[in-house]
Design an enzyme around this catalytic site. Structure first.
Site, PDB file in Angstrom:
ATOM      1  N   HIS A  82      27.093  17.716 -40.614  1.00 50.35           N
ATOM      2  CA  HIS A  82      27.390  17.828 -42.055  1.00 50.35           C
ATOM      3  C   HIS A  82      26.893  19.172 -42.606  1.00 50.35           C
ATOM      4  O   HIS A  82      25.837  19.657 -42.218  1.00 50.35           O
ATOM      5  CB  HIS A  82      26.698  16.675 -42.778  1.00 50.35           C
ATOM      6  CG  HIS A  82      27.065  16.558 -44.226  1.00 50.35           C
ATOM      7  ND1 HIS A  82      26.265  17.047 -45.236  1.00 50.35           N
ATOM      8  CD2 HIS A  82      28.142  16.008 -44.826  1.00 50.35           C
ATOM      9  CE1 HIS A  82      26.831  16.789 -46.409  1.00 50.35           C
ATOM     10  NE2 HIS A  82      27.973  16.158 -46.183  1.00 50.35           N
ATOM     11  N   SER A 137      33.876   3.327 -35.203  1.00 46.59           N
ATOM     12  CA  SER A 137      34.031   4.204 -36.364  1.00 46.59           C
ATOM     13  C   SER A 137      35.185   3.730 -37.238  1.00 46.59           C
ATOM     14  O   SER A 137      36.236   3.320 -36.738  1.00 46.59           O
ATOM     15  CB  SER A 137      34.294   5.635 -35.900  1.00 46.59           C
ATOM     16  OG  SER A 137      34.623   6.437 -37.020  1.00 46.59           O
TER      17      SER A 137
HETATM   18  C1  PLP Z   1      27.831  12.266 -46.379  1.00 43.03           C
HETATM   19  C2  PLP Z   1      27.037  12.785 -45.240  1.00 43.03           C
HETATM   20  C3  PLP Z   1      25.808  13.421 -45.438  1.00 43.03           C
HETATM   21  C4  PLP Z   1      25.280  13.727 -46.808  1.00 43.03           C
HETATM   22  O1  PLP Z   1      25.014  12.589 -47.509  1.00 43.03           O
HETATM   23  P1  PLP Z   1      24.955  12.587 -49.113  1.00 43.03           P
HETATM   24  O2  PLP Z   1      24.612  11.177 -49.396  1.00 43.03           O
HETATM   25  O3  PLP Z   1      26.336  12.984 -49.579  1.00 43.03           O
HETATM   26  O4  PLP Z   1      23.926  13.574 -49.514  1.00 43.03           O
HETATM   27  C5  PLP Z   1      25.079  13.795 -44.336  1.00 43.03           C
HETATM   28  N1  PLP Z   1      25.550  13.573 -43.098  1.00 43.03           N
HETATM   29  C6  PLP Z   1      26.720  12.981 -42.862  1.00 43.03           C
HETATM   30  C7  PLP Z   1      27.147  12.742 -41.456  1.00 43.03           C
HETATM   31  C8  PLP Z   1      27.511  12.581 -43.923  1.00 43.03           C
HETATM   32  O5  PLP Z   1      28.696  12.013 -43.681  1.00 43.03           O
END
Ligand code: PLP
Length: 378
Positions: free
Chosen positions: A120, A323
């Site tokens: 991410h 998934s």
């Molecule tokens: C959405 C997501 C995040 C970030 O999460 P938030 O709640 O939007 O801050 C981190 N890692 C992955 C794999 C995600 O899908």
């Protein structure tokens, strides 16, 4: 409270807009089937969870009792004895990941953080903020980390204390890094368990894997040191939130460090949302294990339905094991814009979150994707 007529109209118009678009979401992982009406009456209070739920706080309007039970729940789900764990309700997966990376860096100040290209985007930001040395590792075609490249980079860096950022469900392809393989490869390379730190980013899948028959490894029993999960994704909430859970002995180390500057504050922000812990609490108290199992099985079935329909029309759609993210070649702009899809490079995805009780929205998207593929092929 009264508003001017134009302002009241603006508010009413936004209400109608929200009602109309409540279940629009097919490209992002937010479930919209939650119900927190029991908590609406608490909106009148300035609840604030600054500090640590496990200690006394003289800010009386806190929801620490609820936050504690939330953390108790997740310690069971992620297989660590509650007394050996510590964690809190965060503002979301990003803060949860930042907390995990922070712990890793405090334990190994000179360690390098390794994360795959499919990680991410928030992690690049965390690396900058925390000033951690870092290395981006190649990904396999399904979105998992390339284990060979991981080990090659650790060897090339001559890194003695790697901080591994493992994806438990990547954002775009829903891929799960195999933490058993990672740990075995580290062991083969001569690392002892105490030589490295392992954080699991389970933003979406952290609330899927505990409820499937054949989960990939992702818990403390499987070897992780910390885990982050978003609350507004699989669980669903009107305010973004998340949880982070770590080993208490590691958290105590940062707590000691921070003692020099202030009291026993281990969390990243000062004031913390006191309403979101209550939402997480209501969500876990109002759903039995079997409820989650059913909800997640339905999402997985819906995802497989989408894969089958797209494939039978010749569209190369697929998903990773366990998934709810269905990956397919990115359609024309008109299609992905119409359905508010998230796209990344060559691919787009749909996410079969829990509010898709029937397949109507998914079918509408699939019809457009198939028609689009046929026009572009012609
Ligand atoms: C959405 C997501 C995040 C970030 O999460 P938030 O709640 O939007 O801050 C981190 N890692 C992955 C794999 C995600 O899908």
């Amino acid at each position: 409270m009264t508003l001017s007529i134009p302002d009241q109209n603006k508010l009413d118009a936004f209400w109608s807009y929200c009602v109309k678009n409540q279940f629009f979401n097919i490209g992002y992982p937010e479930s919209a089937d939650f119900d927190y009406t029991l908590l609406e009456r608490f909106m009148r209070f300035s609840i604030n969870n600054c500090g640590d739920w496990s200690e006394y706080c003289n800010y009386l309007l806190n929801s620490f009792e609820f936050e504690k039970e939330v953390m108790q729940y997740f310690s069971e789900l992620f297989k660590i004895p509650f007394e050996q764990s510590w964690g809190y309700v965060t503002n979301g997966g990003t803060e949860s990941n930042m907390f995990g990376c922070y712990l890793g860096r405090e334990i190994f100040p000179d360690g390098t953080l390794y994360y795959s290209k499919d990680t991410h985007y928030s992690v690049a930001k965390i690396v900058k903020l925390l000033r951690i040395k870092s290395q981006v590792v190649e990904s396999l075609p399904n979105g998992e980390v390339d284990y060979n490249d991981l080990m090659a980079k650790i060897a090339k860096d001559n890194e003695k204390h790697p901080i591994i950022f493992a994806n438990i469900g990547t954002t775009v392809r829903g891929a799960i890094d195999d933490i058993h393989i990672i740990q075995q490869r580290l062991k083969d390379a001569g690392f002892k368990r105490e030589d490295y730190y392992l954080h699991a980013d389970a933003a979406l899948s952290g609330m899927i894997l505990p409820f499937v028959d054949d989960p990939q490894g992702f818990t403390f029993a499987d070897g992780i040191d910390s885990i982050g999960v978003s609350g507004h994704k699989m669980i669903g909430s009107p305010i973004p939130c998340g949880i982070v859970l770590a080993k208490k002995k590691n958290v105590d180390r940062i707590s000691v460090e921070i003692d020099y500057i202030s009291a026993h504050d281990k969390t990243i922000t000062g004031s913390r949302n006191g309403h979101t812990p209550m939402m997480m609490w209501e969500a876990i108290k109002s759903h039995s294990f079997e409820d989650w199992q059913r909800r997640i099985a339905r999402s997985l079935q819906m995802a497989q339905y989408a894969v089958d329909r797209l494939q039978s029309a010749g569209v190369n759609a697929w998903r990773n094991k366990n998934s709810i993210t269905v990956v397919f070649p990115c359609p024309s702009e008109a299609v992905w814009k119409k359905h508010c899809l998230a796209t990344s490079g060559e691919v787009a995805h749909l996410i079969a979150t829990a509010h898709h009780l029937d397949s109507s929205k998914i079918d509408a998207l699939i019809d457009d994707v198939i028609a689009d593929a046929q026009t572009t092929a012609a």
